[in-house]
Each structure stands twice: as C-alpha cells, then as structure tokens.
Design a protein around this motif. Structure first.
Motif, PDB file in Angstrom:
ATOM      1  N   VAL A  66     -19.346   2.542  17.539  1.00 57.52           N
ATOM      2  CA  VAL A  66     -18.606   2.262  16.542  1.00 57.52           C
ATOM      3  C   VAL A  66     -18.146   0.796  16.800  1.00 57.52           C
ATOM      4  CG1 VAL A  66     -15.801   2.342  16.025  1.00 57.52           C
ATOM      5  CG2 VAL A  66     -16.994   3.861  17.276  1.00 57.52           C
ATOM      6  N   THR A  67     -17.777   0.177  15.424  1.00 53.47           N
ATOM      7  CA  THR A  67     -17.719  -1.368  15.121  1.00 53.47           C
ATOM      8  C   THR A  67     -16.460  -1.650  14.983  1.00 53.47           C
ATOM      9  OG1 THR A  67     -20.065  -1.425  14.324  1.00 53.47           O
ATOM     10  CG2 THR A  67     -18.605  -3.523  14.245  1.00 53.47           C
ATOM     11  N   SER A  69     -14.139  -4.766  13.202  1.00 51.04           N
ATOM     12  CA  SER A  69     -14.044  -6.108  12.851  1.00 51.04           C
ATOM     13  C   SER A  69     -12.562  -6.608  12.833  1.00 51.04           C
ATOM     14  CB  SER A  69     -14.511  -6.030  11.218  1.00 51.04           C
ATOM     15  OG  SER A  69     -15.838  -5.713  11.451  1.00 51.04           O
ATOM     16  N   GLY A  70     -11.676  -6.131  11.827  1.00 45.54           N
ATOM     17  CA  GLY A  70     -10.302  -6.702  11.820  1.00 45.54           C
ATOM     18  C   GLY A  70      -9.286  -5.808  12.801  1.00 45.54           C
ATOM     19  N   GLY A  71      -9.700  -4.638  13.027  1.00 44.51           N
ATOM     20  CA  GLY A  71      -8.872  -3.889  13.911  1.00 44.51           C
ATOM     21  C   GLY A  71      -7.713  -3.120  13.014  1.00 44.51           C
ATOM     22  N   TRP A  74      -5.821   2.084  10.158  1.00 46.23           N
ATOM     23  CA  TRP A  74      -4.636   2.890  10.200  1.00 46.23           C
ATOM     24  C   TRP A  74      -4.511   3.987  11.360  1.00 46.23           C
ATOM     25  CZ3 TRP A  74      -0.396   0.326   8.600  1.00 46.23           C
ATOM     26  CH2 TRP A  74      -0.401  -0.410   7.459  1.00 46.23           C
ATOM     27  N   TRP A  77      -9.850   4.405  13.843  1.00 46.27           N
ATOM     28  CA  TRP A  77     -11.262   4.849  13.877  1.00 46.27           C
ATOM     29  C   TRP A  77     -12.133   3.810  14.722  1.00 46.27           C
ATOM     30  CZ3 TRP A  77     -11.549   3.850   8.011  1.00 46.27           C
ATOM     31  CH2 TRP A  77     -10.736   4.921   7.259  1.00 46.27           C
ATOM     32  N   GLY A 129      -8.141  -8.079   0.402  1.00 48.82           N
ATOM     33  CA  GLY A 129      -6.918  -7.128   0.477  1.00 48.82           C
ATOM     34  C   GLY A 129      -5.490  -7.923   0.139  1.00 48.82           C
ATOM     35  N   GLY A 135      -9.171  -7.087   8.092  1.00 43.73           N
ATOM     36  CA  GLY A 135     -10.543  -7.744   8.164  1.00 43.73           C
ATOM     37  C   GLY A 135     -11.562  -7.476   7.058  1.00 43.73           C
ATOM     38  N   GLN A 142     -15.309   0.513   2.796  1.00 39.48           N
ATOM     39  CA  GLN A 142     -14.677   1.630   2.352  1.00 39.48           C
ATOM     40  C   GLN A 142     -14.366   1.542   0.714  1.00 39.48           C
ATOM     41  OE1 GLN A 142     -11.323   1.625   4.886  1.00 39.48           O
ATOM     42  NE2 GLN A 142     -10.382   0.221   3.526  1.00 39.48           N
ATOM     43  N   PHE A 193     -20.572   4.287   7.902  1.00 40.59           N
ATOM     44  CA  PHE A 193     -21.771   3.592   7.491  1.00 40.59           C
ATOM     45  C   PHE A 193     -22.817   3.431   8.723  1.00 40.59           C
ATOM     46  CE2 PHE A 193     -23.908  -0.360   7.665  1.00 40.59           C
ATOM     47  CZ  PHE A 193     -24.850  -0.378   6.267  1.00 40.59           C
ATOM     48  N   VAL A 197     -22.598  -3.922  10.083  1.00 41.08           N
ATOM     49  CA  VAL A 197     -22.833  -5.257   9.231  1.00 41.08           C
ATOM     50  C   VAL A 197     -22.453  -6.619  10.083  1.00 41.08           C
ATOM     51  CG1 VAL A 197     -22.100  -6.372   7.083  1.00 41.08           C
ATOM     52  CG2 VAL A 197     -21.999  -3.847   7.407  1.00 41.08           C
ATOM     53  N   ASN A 313       4.446  -5.448   6.366  1.00 43.41           N
ATOM     54  CA  ASN A 313       3.604  -4.907   7.288  1.00 43.41           C
ATOM     55  C   ASN A 313       4.003  -5.492   8.656  1.00 43.41           C
ATOM     56  OD1 ASN A 313       1.983  -3.027   5.623  1.00 43.41           O
ATOM     57  ND2 ASN A 313       1.674  -5.003   4.392  1.00 43.41           N
ATOM     58  N   TYR A 410      -8.491   7.888  -0.827  1.00 46.39           N
ATOM     59  CA  TYR A 410      -9.003   6.597  -0.636  1.00 46.39           C
ATOM     60  C   TYR A 410      -8.946   6.832   0.854  1.00 46.39           C
ATOM     61  CZ  TYR A 410      -9.770   1.472  -0.037  1.00 46.39           C
ATOM     62  OH  TYR A 410     -10.367   0.238   0.187  1.00 46.39           O
ATOM     63  N   GLY A 412      -9.314   4.119   2.787  1.00 49.55           N
ATOM     64  CA  GLY A 412      -8.529   3.101   3.427  1.00 49.55           C
ATOM     65  C   GLY A 412      -7.103   3.458   3.853  1.00 49.55           C
TER      66      GLY A 412
HETATM   67  C1  LIG Z   1      -1.548  -4.044   7.025  1.00 49.40           C
HETATM   68  C2  LIG Z   1      -2.486  -3.240   6.250  1.00 49.40           C
HETATM   69  C3  LIG Z   1      -2.771  -3.730   4.925  1.00 49.40           C
HETATM   70  C4  LIG Z   1      -3.681  -2.956   4.497  1.00 49.40           C
HETATM   71  N1  LIG Z   1      -3.858  -3.339   2.925  1.00 49.40           N
HETATM   72  C5  LIG Z   1      -5.085  -2.751   2.195  1.00 49.40           C
HETATM   73  C6  LIG Z   1      -5.363  -3.285   1.002  1.00 49.40           C
HETATM   74  O1  LIG Z   1      -4.537  -3.952   0.334  1.00 49.40           O
HETATM   75  N2  LIG Z   1      -6.293  -2.649   0.310  1.00 49.40           N
HETATM   76  C7  LIG Z   1      -7.383  -1.717   0.972  1.00 49.40           C
HETATM   77  O2  LIG Z   1      -8.246  -1.238   0.308  1.00 49.40           O
HETATM   78  N3  LIG Z   1      -7.131  -1.407   2.200  1.00 49.40           N
HETATM   79  C8  LIG Z   1      -5.883  -1.833   3.135  1.00 49.40           C
HETATM   80  N4  LIG Z   1      -5.684  -1.540   4.347  1.00 49.40           N
HETATM   81  C9  LIG Z   1      -6.619  -0.672   4.959  1.00 49.40           C
HETATM   82  C10 LIG Z   1      -7.674  -1.181   5.599  1.00 49.40           C
HETATM   83  O3  LIG Z   1      -8.469  -1.976   4.539  1.00 49.40           O
HETATM   84  C11 LIG Z   1      -8.698  -0.445   6.194  1.00 49.40           C
HETATM   85  O4  LIG Z   1      -8.044  -0.006   7.369  1.00 49.40           O
HETATM   86  C12 LIG Z   1      -9.809  -1.202   6.792  1.00 49.40           C
HETATM   87  O5  LIG Z   1     -11.147  -0.201   7.437  1.00 49.40           O
HETATM   88  C13 LIG Z   1      -9.783  -2.348   7.780  1.00 49.40           C
HETATM   89  O6  LIG Z   1     -10.822  -2.913   8.152  1.00 49.40           O
HETATM   90  P1  LIG Z   1     -10.997  -3.911   9.390  1.00 49.40           P
HETATM   91  O7  LIG Z   1     -12.277  -4.431   9.506  1.00 49.40           O
HETATM   92  O8  LIG Z   1      -9.670  -4.674   9.673  1.00 49.40           O
HETATM   93  O9  LIG Z   1     -10.992  -2.693  10.512  1.00 49.40           O
HETATM   94  P2  LIG Z   1     -11.406  -2.166  11.887  1.00 49.40           P
HETATM   95  O10 LIG Z   1     -10.363  -0.881  12.268  1.00 49.40           O
HETATM   96  O11 LIG Z   1     -11.957  -3.011  12.782  1.00 49.40           O
HETATM   97  O12 LIG Z   1     -12.454  -1.241  11.346  1.00 49.40           O
HETATM   98  C14 LIG Z   1     -12.287   0.204  10.444  1.00 49.40           C
HETATM   99  C15 LIG Z   1     -13.669   0.801  10.656  1.00 49.40           C
HETATM  100  O13 LIG Z   1     -14.735   0.287   9.747  1.00 49.40           O
HETATM  101  C16 LIG Z   1     -15.945   0.378  10.237  1.00 49.40           C
HETATM  102  N5  LIG Z   1     -16.459  -1.011  10.460  1.00 49.40           N
HETATM  103  C17 LIG Z   1     -15.695  -1.996  10.636  1.00 49.40           C
HETATM  104  N6  LIG Z   1     -16.546  -3.233  10.715  1.00 49.40           N
HETATM  105  C18 LIG Z   1     -17.683  -2.753  10.478  1.00 49.40           C
HETATM  106  C19 LIG Z   1     -18.808  -3.389  10.623  1.00 49.40           C
HETATM  107  N7  LIG Z   1     -19.258  -4.768  10.642  1.00 49.40           N
HETATM  108  N8  LIG Z   1     -20.004  -2.651  10.716  1.00 49.40           N
HETATM  109  C20 LIG Z   1     -20.130  -1.397  10.370  1.00 49.40           C
HETATM  110  N9  LIG Z   1     -18.962  -0.651  10.397  1.00 49.40           N
HETATM  111  C21 LIG Z   1     -17.546  -1.319  10.486  1.00 49.40           C
HETATM  112  C22 LIG Z   1     -15.658   0.995  11.830  1.00 49.40           C
HETATM  113  O14 LIG Z   1     -16.202   2.544  11.380  1.00 49.40           O
HETATM  114  C23 LIG Z   1     -14.405   1.081  11.879  1.00 49.40           C
HETATM  115  O15 LIG Z   1     -14.052   1.911  12.493  1.00 49.40           O
HETATM  116  C24 LIG Z   1      -4.658  -2.090   4.855  1.00 49.40           C
HETATM  117  C25 LIG Z   1      -4.610  -1.774   6.333  1.00 49.40           C
HETATM  118  C26 LIG Z   1      -3.453  -2.386   7.034  1.00 49.40           C
HETATM  119  C27 LIG Z   1      -3.302  -2.142   8.466  1.00 49.40           C
END
Ligand SMILES: Cc1cc2nc3c(=O)[nH]c(=O)nc-3n(C[C@H](O)[C@H](O)[C@H](O)COP(=O)(O)OP(=O)(O)OC[C@H]3O[C@@H](n4cnc5c(N)ncnc54)[C@H](O)[C@@H]3O)c2cc1C
Length: 463
Positions: A66-67, A69-71, A74, A77, A129, A135, A142, A193, A197, A313, A410, A412
């Motif tokens: 599992v990767t 990125s931004g954490g 919700w 995962w 976003g 992240g 997604q 995926f 990435v 948030n 969706y 997200g």
């Molecule tokens: C406060 C808040 C506001 C938000 N607002 C929006 C919004 O405006 N629009 C919207 O579309 N979504 C929004 N979201 C949802 C957010 O886009 C998703 O939760 C998204 O998955 C977060 O990406 P991340 O990299 O931060 O998360 P992570 O928790 O780091 O990653 C989520 C999942 O994506 C996969 N992944 C991440 N990085 C990689 C990589 N490099 N390679 C392969 N797989 C990877 C992994 O399976 C991981 O479990 C919001 C979430 C929060 C908490």
C-alpha cells in the motif's frame, strides 16, 4: 524484528516492535479516527530507488503493498493488515517546464498548500483539491474533484503521464503511448491502482485573472425551495463558475454562530466584468429576500478560499464521511431525498455539500467513469470516539433515505468497509480487472478495502 534483505534503503524500515511503530503506521493520517489494522512493516522512503526496492522487498516476503502519499484517505486505506506500507511523504519534488507548461510533481505534494502557490508564482493553475493539505497522489488516482471540476473537468484529465513502479519492481513511464493500460487505470482506479506512482506530469492552465465569490445564507427550513431552485438553475450557469451548497455552522451578522445553508458560487474568470456576468443568475434567486445574509461577486483569492476550507476541516478530529451521485428528473423529489443529509447533521462541526456537476461533461476514456449532475457528501466531525456508533447510524440512515435517487458514489469520500456502491462503469471495471490480471497477477498491490470484495462496484441494494 529484523528484516533480512540484501536490498539497500536510504529510508527506514519500521517494524511493529519499534517504539515509533504507531506513529509510522497512522501518525500521518489526516483523520483522527485511526484503524486498528496492522501492516507487516512501514517503509519511510527517501527516494525513488527506495520505492523500487520496497516493492522488491514485498515480493521477497510475499507481502502486498500500500502507498501513502498525503495521508488523507478518510477510510484509512493506507493501513491494511499484513502489508508493506510505503510512505512516500518525504518525496516532495516539483518541476515546471516553461515551454510545455507541464508541471511534474511527486504524489505527496499537497495540492493546495504547495502545488497551487508554486504554479501561481508562474502565472499557472492546476485544479487540485479544495482542502489545501490533500496529497495529489490519492486525489488524482481516484479522479480528483478539484476547483471548478464542473467546468474544467476532473483533475485526472490533466494528467499527461505518470512514472510508476510496477509489480515487478521496475520504474516505467506510462502515458497515452507507452504502458497505456497503466495510464488509463491511474485516472480513476483510486486505491486499487496496480503500482506505485512516483511522479505525476500535469498539464496546467493559465491562472484566471479574477475570483468572484457569491454567498447566500439560508435557514435550513428553506432548504427545499432554495435547493429546488438551484437544481433548476445550475446547468445554465457559466462553466467558469463552481457551484456548491453547504450546510455548515457559520458566523452570522448578529454575532451568533449557527448552522445554515450556504449557496456559494465562485467565478474563476479574466476580470470583474466577466465575474459579474457569470454570477448574474444568483442575483436573480427568487428566495434572496429570505437570506440571513448574502454578498455578491466579492473579490476573493485562492489563498482566502484555501483558508476557509482549512477552517471547515480541522486536522486529526474524527471524521465519518459518505457520499452519493444523485439523479432524478423530479428535482423537488431529489431534494427531499437528500434533505436529511443537510438538515439533521448530528455533530456541531459536521457539514454536508451539494456540488453541481451540470451540465455533465463527457469523460475521456479513463477508469473514472461514473458521475451524475450533482454530488452530495456528508461529514460528521467529532472528538470523542464514543460518538462513533451514533454518527455511523445517522450517516447510514440519511444515505438510505437518499437511496432512491442514488446512482453510485465517488471513491474520494467513500468507505467500502461500511457501504458498497458502484463507482465506475461496468465496462471500465471489467477493463480494470483485466489490467490487474495482466499487470499484477499475484496481487502485489492491494485491491479495494471492502466489506465484501466479491461485490465491489455494485450498489448494495441492487445485489
Ligand atoms: C480534508 C479533506 C478534504 C478533501 N477534499 C477533497 C476534494 O476537494 N476533492 C477530492 O476529490 N477529494 C477530496 N478529499 C478526498 C481525498 O482526495 C482522498 O482521500 C485521497 O485519496 C487523498 O489522497 P492522499 O494522497 O492524501 O491520501 P493517502 O491516504 O495517502 O492515499 C489514499 C490511497 O491512495 C492510494 N495511493 C496514494 N498515493 C499513491 C501512489 N503514489 N501510488 C499508488 N497508490 C497511491 C493508496 O491506495 C492509498 O491508500 C479530501 C479528503 C480530506 C481528508
């Protein structure tokens, strides 16, 4: 615990017996509601070679990957039992090519806090976003509901190429021409995926010259007439305007704060005159005389909009979220089905959004493939973990009420360990399954974290 390997890492491998295990496991999660699931190990990567070696290490140990990125997932995962969690939060490189106008950024880069200001300095814009700390990694994978997605498309539509580590542990480029199956999947497969990435290459657009902001605040008793009017109006509004209705606690002119319905419109255009024209339909709202307060076409900035999102948030609070793509020819009926999501939110800081996606744009051929003219999501926000069940029950009940007008969800804002819905076209899901079989036959990368993996991508009430 010692992991026996000849592979060399610049970063650190954290095992469950380490004193900072929990920090490595869940410390970088935005949602304070942390899962108990236990990965086999966490690799805190420092460079691309660490990621390549991480996938090879997982192969050698029979782990799936599992990767993080931004954490911001919700549903948490990134935290899954028995996996190698590759945390790429320290990889933060951004490069911009002035000739092609393409920006290339690593997935943990924050779309609003970092990428947007970087591009603004160069007169460019990328519709990342709304919450600045998300992240770009999970967000783009997604689909990416970024600024003015209604008019300018899903953020994933601006991905022109990705660099990806495959299940064999090889770093490749994927775009329309080479490894095009991975490129297709990277725009919508989300957390399933089949690869890591390491970099997104993104087309940018010229930064708009003026941001005009209209807000109209209504009592929630006026939800039905106001939202029915919005339904009848939104599709004819300029596609340079983002339209969102929000139920949220709001400071009011009389000095009090309480939950109201905010009808908001943000015009991202060349100048004030264009903003006035684009926002004109809101000045004609027949219910405007009932507004608790309103302002029209006020000049704003991305920085100001980002600050507002951050307030809504708070980081590390506990969140339960769910969402639906809603549809129906009878707008008043759709509004009645979504009303509890906005009017009955059980937590003080909770909020709900209705986002216009109309007129619905045709999508390019990519994994992201399910949308309707409007999106609703509801978020309960609380600090005391004992409130979990009450909030879970409320959210489930409110979305059950919306079921007759729900087409799917969706990724997200979803949590398939609680509620499984369709999120992708049937044909596209079959194609994704074929890509999994071709690219990752051993399941090196996790699939969707779901209550029942056998019925993923189906609406639970239609099984
Ligand atoms: C406060 C808040 C506001 C938000 N607002 C929006 C919004 O405006 N629009 C919207 O579309 N979504 C929004 N979201 C949802 C957010 O886009 C998703 O939760 C998204 O998955 C977060 O990406 P991340 O990299 O931060 O998360 P992570 O928790 O780091 O990653 C989520 C999942 O994506 C996969 N992944 C991440 N990085 C990689 C990589 N490099 N390679 C392969 N797989 C990877 C992994 O399976 C991981 O479990 C919001 C979430 C929060 C908490």
């Amino acid at each position: 615990m010692i992991i026996d390997t000849d592979l060399e890492f610049t970063g650190r491998i954290v095992t469950p017996d380490a004193p900072d295990w929990d920090d490595a496991r869940v410390g970088r999660m935005f949602n304070g509601r942390r899962p108990g699931r236990q990965p086999a190990a966490v690799l805190v990567a420092e460079n691309e070679q660490d990621i390549v070696n991480g996938v090879r290490l997982a192969r050698a140990n029979g782990w799936s990957v599992v990767t993080r990125s931004g954490g911001h997932s919700w549903a948490g995962w990134t935290v899954q039992d028995g996996t190698l969690l590759i945390d790429i939060g320290n990889l933060q490189d951004i490069r911009y090519d002035d000739e092609t106008k393409i920006v290339s950024a690593q997935p943990a880069v924050k779309g609003g806090d970092v990428l947007s200001p970087f591009l603004e300095e160069r007169g460019r814009f990328f519709n990342g976003g709304h919450c600045p700390s998300v992240g770009i990694g999970g967000f783009l994978l997604q689909g990416g509901q970024g600024w003015n997605q209604r008019g300018w498309g899903w953020a994933a539509e601006s991905v022109v190429a990705i660099d990806v580590v495959t299940a064999e542990g090889i770093l490749v480029r994927a775009d329309e021409k080479e490894n095009s199956d991975l490129f297709w999947a990277a725009r919508g497969a989300g957390p399933a995926f089949p690869g890591v990435v390491t970099r997104f290459h993104l087309a940018t657009r010229e930064k708009f010259g003026f941001l005009g902001h209209t807000v109209q605040a209504f009592e929630l008793d006026d939800f039905s007439p106001v939202m029915t009017w919005l339904y009848e109006t939104h599709k004819s509004v300029s596609t340079d305007v983002e339209i969102v209705a929000v139920s949220t606690p709001t400071p009011l002119p009389d000095g009090t704060e309480r939950r109201v319905l905010l009808v908001t419109a943000v015009a991202l255009v060349a100048d004030r005159a264009a903003a006035e024209e684009a926002l004109a339909p809101f000045a004609a709202n027949p219910y405007l005389d009932r507004a608790v307060f309103s302002f029209h076409c006020k000049e704003s900035s991305l920085a100001e909009q980002r600050a507002q999102q951050e307030l809504q948030n708070p980081e590390h609070w506990q969140y339960l979220t769910d969402n639906a793509w809603v549809q129906g020819d009878d707008h008043a009926d759709v509004v009645e089905h979504i009303r509890p999501l906005f009017a009955d939110i059980p937590t003080e800081r909770g909020f709900a959004i209705w986002m216009s996606n109309g007129p619905t744009r045709e999508l390019p051929d990519m994994a992201f493939s399910l949308q309707t003219e409007a999106y609703v999501a509801s978020y309960t926000v609380y600090e005391d973990p004992t409130e979990f069940q009450r909030n879970r029950d409320w959210l489930n009940g409110a979305f059950e009420h919306a079921q007759p007008v729900t087409a799917g969800q969706y990724l997200g804002d979803s949590d398939m360990t609680n509620r499984q819905l369709k999120f992708m076209g049937t044909e596209q899901f079959a194609k994704l399954q074929q890509i999994w079989a071709d690219r990752d036959p051993d399941g090196r990368f996790v699939r969707y974290l779901a209550k029942d993996p056998a019925t993923v991508n189906r609406n639970h009430w239609q099984l």
